[in-house]
Design a protein around this motif. Structure first.
Motif, PDB file in Angstrom:
ATOM      1  N   THR A 104       0.654  -1.195   0.173  1.00  0.00           N
ATOM      2  CA  THR A 104      -0.174  -0.046  -0.078  1.00  0.00           C
ATOM      3  C   THR A 104       0.802   1.205   0.042  1.00  0.00           C
ATOM      4  O   THR A 104       0.539   2.382  -0.783  1.00  0.00           O
ATOM      5  CB  THR A 104      -0.886   0.084   1.311  1.00  0.00           C
ATOM      6  N   ARG A 142       0.792  -0.952  12.670  1.00  0.00           N
ATOM      7  CA  ARG A 142       0.140  -0.158  11.962  1.00  0.00           C
ATOM      8  C   ARG A 142      -1.354  -0.265  12.235  1.00  0.00           C
ATOM      9  O   ARG A 142      -2.109   0.636  12.523  1.00  0.00           O
ATOM     10  CB  ARG A 142       0.260  -0.344  10.385  1.00  0.00           C
ATOM     11  N   ASP A 199      -2.801  -2.677  -6.072  1.00  0.00           N
ATOM     12  CA  ASP A 199      -2.418  -3.407  -4.833  1.00  0.00           C
ATOM     13  C   ASP A 199      -3.222  -4.955  -4.595  1.00  0.00           C
ATOM     14  O   ASP A 199      -4.182  -4.834  -4.317  1.00  0.00           O
ATOM     15  CB  ASP A 199      -2.633  -2.324  -3.558  1.00  0.00           C
TER      16      ASP A 199
HETATM   17 MG   LIG Z   1      -2.059  -3.046   2.221  1.00  0.00          MG
END
Ligand SMILES: [Mg+2]
Ligand SMILES: Nc1ncnc2c1ncn2[C@@H]1O[C@H](COP(=O)(O)OP(=O)(O)O)[C@@H](O)[C@H]1O
Length: 217
Positions: A19, A151, A97
């Motif tokens: 990403t 994350r 992606d």
């Molecule tokens: Mg990702």
């Protein structure tokens, strides 16, 4: 000169940097004056986004493996027919992606569903579209998962369903991505994504740019 079309897919396990690169690579290509569409799976359409929430939410949904596969394919049919094919017909470099390689790795090698079934669904329902170039971001699962979990702690979404699976699952996924890369060596570049992000991005941008240039010759 007519505008360049190409279908470039970023693949790799959790936390491999897909990403991040979707943005980094797309911006670099725009600076080189390519028309670029950056998109992702599952997602890319409003229908796909609705399916993405069902597929990736870690909150209480527990799909049978076959159901998970069909939802992934449903999202891809919408994405390819409504977004990707029209963009490719219109002189666009599509950077995506994840694509069918992720389904082969996760639902095939990871979940144990038959590869022949995944290939058949792809050929019959998605229309058999394959990437012109796959960039495989290869990362050690423990390193990628640690990035991904970090994350998720600060993210606004709850997309951690695959992160909760054991390392053995992610090892099978990684091995399958490498098997696919070997099988499609002439249209795959493997990038070592264990390194710090700036090195990974620089190599991806250089190799994709080189590939686009060699294609135009
Ligand atoms: Mg990702
Ligand atoms: N090479 C890298 N080194 C360190 N951190 C990274 C690297 N690549 C990505 N990250 C960080 O790891 C997290 C996951 O990256 P992301 O691009 O979302 O990976 P993916 O989409 O492949 O799961 C993000 O917080 C990102 O900033």
């Amino acid at each position: 000169m007519s505008a360049v079309s190409a279908f470039i897919v970023l693949e790799g396990g959790e936390g491999s940097g897909k990403t991040s690169l979707l943005g980094g690579l797309s911006n670099a290509l725009r600076q080189l004056h390519f028309n670029v569409l950056a998109t992702r799976e599952p997602g890319g359409t409003s229908e796909g986004l609705a399916l993405r929430k069902l597929l990736l939410s870690a909150d209480g949904l527990d799909w049978e493996h076959g159901a998970e596969l069909l939802l992934m394919v449903a999202a891809r049919v919408q994405h390819v027919k409504r977004i990707i094919e029209p963009a490719l017909a219109n002189g666009t470099v599509v950077v995506c992606d994840r694509f069918v390689g992720s389904t082969l790795a996760y639902q095939g090698a990871g979940r144990g569903l038959p590869v022949a079934l995944i290939e058949e669904l792809h050929d019959k329902l998605v229309g058999g579209l394959r990437p012109d170039l796959t960039v495989l971001l290869d990362v050690e699962p423990h390193l990628g998962l640690a990035r991904s979990v970090r994350r998720l702690e600060t993210a606004q979404h709850d997309e951690g369903r695959f992160e909760t699976l054991k390392t053995a699952f992610h090892e099978r996924v990684r091995a399958d991505f490498l098997r696919q890369a070997d099988k499609n060596a002439n249209r795959t570049v493997i990038v070592d994504a264990n390194r710090d992000y700036p090195f990974v991005q620089a190599e991806v941008v250089a190799r994709v740019t080189e590939w686009l240039a060699s294609r135009g010759r």
